[in-house]
Write a protein that holds these residues in place. Structure first.
Motif, PDB file in Angstrom:
ATOM      1  N   TYR B  82     -78.193  18.543  -7.832  1.00 20.81           N
ATOM      2  CA  TYR B  82     -78.496  17.143  -7.509  1.00 20.81           C
ATOM      3  C   TYR B  82     -77.216  16.307  -7.537  1.00 20.81           C
ATOM      4  CZ  TYR B  82     -80.310  12.406  -7.918  1.00 20.81           C
ATOM      5  OH  TYR B  82     -80.553  11.066  -7.723  1.00 20.81           O
ATOM      6  N   THR B  94     -84.986  15.078  -5.985  1.00 22.14           N
ATOM      7  CA  THR B  94     -86.184  15.558  -6.704  1.00 22.14           C
ATOM      8  C   THR B  94     -87.509  15.247  -6.009  1.00 22.14           C
ATOM      9  OG1 THR B  94     -86.530  13.510  -7.938  1.00 22.14           O
ATOM     10  CG2 THR B  94     -84.976  15.125  -8.889  1.00 22.14           C
ATOM     11  N   ARG B  95     -87.557  14.199  -5.197  1.00 20.24           N
ATOM     12  CA  ARG B  95     -88.816  13.734  -4.570  1.00 20.24           C
ATOM     13  C   ARG B  95     -89.888  13.417  -5.614  1.00 20.24           C
ATOM     14  NH1 ARG B  95     -89.417  14.844   1.016  1.00 20.24           N
ATOM     15  NH2 ARG B  95     -87.537  15.742   1.888  1.00 20.24           N
ATOM     16  N   LEU B  96     -89.465  12.971  -6.751  1.00 18.76           N
ATOM     17  CA  LEU B  96     -90.428  12.633  -7.814  1.00 18.76           C
ATOM     18  C   LEU B  96     -90.879  11.176  -7.771  1.00 18.76           C
ATOM     19  CD1 LEU B  96     -88.877  14.522 -10.886  1.00 18.76           C
ATOM     20  CD2 LEU B  96     -90.995  15.085  -9.670  1.00 18.76           C
ATOM     21  N   SER B  97     -90.245  10.365  -6.917  1.00 18.62           N
ATOM     22  CA  SER B  97     -90.457   8.912  -7.012  1.00 18.62           C
ATOM     23  C   SER B  97     -91.921   8.457  -6.949  1.00 18.62           C
ATOM     24  CB  SER B  97     -89.616   8.180  -5.958  1.00 18.62           C
ATOM     25  OG  SER B  97     -89.850   8.721  -4.680  1.00 18.62           O
ATOM     26  N   ASN B 197     -83.033   8.295  -0.127  1.00 19.56           N
ATOM     27  CA  ASN B 197     -82.352   7.053  -0.495  1.00 19.56           C
ATOM     28  C   ASN B 197     -81.349   6.600   0.568  1.00 19.56           C
ATOM     29  OD1 ASN B 197     -81.637   4.939  -2.492  1.00 19.56           O
ATOM     30  ND2 ASN B 197     -79.665   5.989  -2.499  1.00 19.56           N
ATOM     31  N   ASP B 228     -94.009   5.509  -3.114  1.00 19.50           N
ATOM     32  CA  ASP B 228     -93.376   5.050  -4.356  1.00 19.50           C
ATOM     33  C   ASP B 228     -93.159   3.543  -4.338  1.00 19.50           C
ATOM     34  OD1 ASP B 228     -90.999   4.470  -2.890  1.00 19.50           O
ATOM     35  OD2 ASP B 228     -90.168   6.450  -3.303  1.00 19.50           O
TER      36      ASP B 228
END
Ligand SMILES: Cc1cc2nc3c(=O)[nH]c(=O)nc-3n(C[C@H](O)[C@H](O)[C@H](O)COP(=O)(O)OP(=O)(O)OC[C@H]3O[C@@H](n4cnc5c(N)ncnc54)[C@H](O)[C@@H]3O)c2cc1C
Lengths: 148, 295
Positions: B82, B94-97, B197, B228
């Protein structure tokens, strides 16, 4: 509070929700907020977002409603003969107004979710760099629990 | 390396769990007006939502909601990669947002998952730092409240606020600007509700600085679509691009976009050979976009 209901909101849709943790098995409700659904800039939010929330909510023990949040939470509390409402703290200023509207009729207990970092002093938030100078060492202090 | 605790929890899920879309059972009685919690399939959920929320734009994202999906995604994070690649569209982000934004995962849980995968602090500092950005914007929102929709500071572009348009132009709304990159980002935003982003930065800069539209218009547009979507991270990032929350406006040029997108858009763009509005040095763009700025 002996028999509260739980008010679940969109900032805490996981098992770490402190209200779900403190009162497992109590009736819980989530309300799709008519005002938020109508969207920013007066165009409704997309179905993608609603579906994402919905899928999160299906994995939680929670009744789903749609409408005026405070009215729906209070009606749910009445249906369950509740003596109060337990929820978790949220950042959205709209949540504070809803909480106040509910608290005008029933006691509301607010539980804090686990923070990312405890700063211990009011932080200077004018720029990220100032915040991070204070926060970074405190965040990394927790790393020692993981490194052997 | 130690296996993450979350992976075990995820493997323990019955395999049909994610496909069936049956809500966990409730220990109390339903009441009239409760929304349904049982769907034969994801398509059935989509159909039900179409009639329950007819005013919302159509379509589901391929990104699934829920803790099971969140844990699967969390099990894939690679903090060291990352740090080296996050600015690239195909980097190890990560695509966790969406999960973080809605508390499906708390920032504290993600922080600890990063720590579990960290041997040396230095290799994970970048990811922890980005989690810090989220925490920072949330703290600022607590302080600003509804003021998050107003300029935090005056713009540094040399243009007064009245010089910015107050509505989204039709070509942007339809994703038909003629620029392969921007149209690609808009199509992805609509189809998935998520953007990298860097794509958010480029699209926001194009909208605010090249098209001279108020950042609030772009911020509201994003919030309707981003899974998100969060007034703190979103509006304050828009303000950072616009320069009402930074020392200077954020701009990019073609070389920057081409590099971090691996050239994937320029390769098919009708304007690649001539007429690309981003094909210039930063000095030239600065002079063209902000002729009256003092910086
Ligand atoms: C114009 C614009 C609008 C944005 N709107 C949103 C929004 O509505 N909601 C949102 O969560 N993020 C927003 N961001 C920040 C950032 O783009 C996303 O958080 C990130 O791209 C999500 O992808 P990821 O989960 O793979 O992030 P990663 O890079 O893998 O980062 C991990 C996590 O850290 C947090 N994070 C990372 N970068 C940022 C950042 N710059 N600001 C705040 N948090 C960050 C997120 O929670 C993210 O999931 C916006 C950025 C811009 C430039």
């Amino acid at each position: 509070m002996n028999s509260p209901i739980l008010w679940i909101h969109g900032e805490a849709l996981g098992p770490a929700n402190p209200a779900l943790q403190a009162f497992p098995g109590r009736p819980a409700v989530f309300v799709f907020d008519e005002t938020l659904l109508s969207g920013p800039g007066s165009r409704p939010v997309s179905r993608k977002r609603i579906a994402f929330l919905y899928e999160c909510l299906l994995e939680l023990p929670v009744t789903l409603r749609r409408g005026d949040v405070a009215a729906e939470v209070l009606a749910f509390a009445r249906r369950h003969g509740a003596d109060g409402v337990v929820t978790s703290a949220a950042v959205d200023p709209r949540w504070a107004r809803l909480r106040a509207a509910i608290a005008a009729q029933l006691p509301v207990q607010v539980l804090e979710p686990e923070p990312f970092v405890c700063l211990g002093e009011p932080a200077d938030l004018r720029r990220f760099s100032r915040y991070w100078r204070l926060a970074e060492p405190l965040v990394w202090a927790g790393f020692s629990r993981f490194s052997s | 390396m130690q296996p993450p605790p979350v992976a075990t929890a995820n493997q323990a899920m019955p395999s049909g769990k994610m496909a069936s879309l049956t809500g966990v059972p409730l220990a109390w009685k339903p009441a009239p007006g409760d929304l349904p919690r049982q769907f034969a399939s994801r398509e059935a959920l989509d159909d039900a939502l179409a009639s329950l929320f007819p005013e919302a734009d159509a379509g589901l994202s391929p990104v699934r909601g829920g803790r099971a999906a969140a844990e699967a995604q969390l099990a894939r994070i690679q903090p060291a990669r990352y740090g080296k690649s996050r600015n690239f569209l195909d980097g190890a982000i990560t695509r966790l947002s969406p999960y973080i934004r809605h508390g499906v995962l708390t920032l504290a849980e993600v922080r600890d998952a990063v720590f579990v995968r960290t041997r040396e602090r230095a290799s994970s500092e970048k990811l922890i730092n980005e989690l810090g950005w989220r925490d920072y914007w949330q703290r600022l929102w607590r302080q600003l409240g509804d003021g998050i929709w107003a300029d935090c500071e005056p713009l540094k572009t040399g243009h007064g606020p009245e010089r910015y348009a107050a509505a989204l132009p039709a070509d942007l709304g339809a994703g038909r600007t003629g620029l392969a990159c921007m149209d690609g980002f808009i199509a992805e935003l609509y189809a998935t509700g998520w953007l990298h982003n860097h794509a958010r930065l480029w699209l926001a800069a194009y909208l605010v600085h090249w098209r001279r539209i108020r950042w609030q218009v772009g911020a509201a547009w994003f919030l309707r679509h981003l899974l998100d979507g969060d007034p703190a991270s979103n509006n304050l990032s828009w303000q950072w691009v616009a320069s009402s929350f930074s020392h200077k406006p954020y701009i990019f040029n073609r070389a920057n976009l081409e590099r971090y997108s691996g050239g994937r858009y320029c390769a098919s763009c009708a304007l690649a050979a001539a007429g690309c509005p981003f094909e210039a040095s930063y000095e030239e763009l600065q002079a063209r976009l902000f002729p009256a700025a003092s910086v």
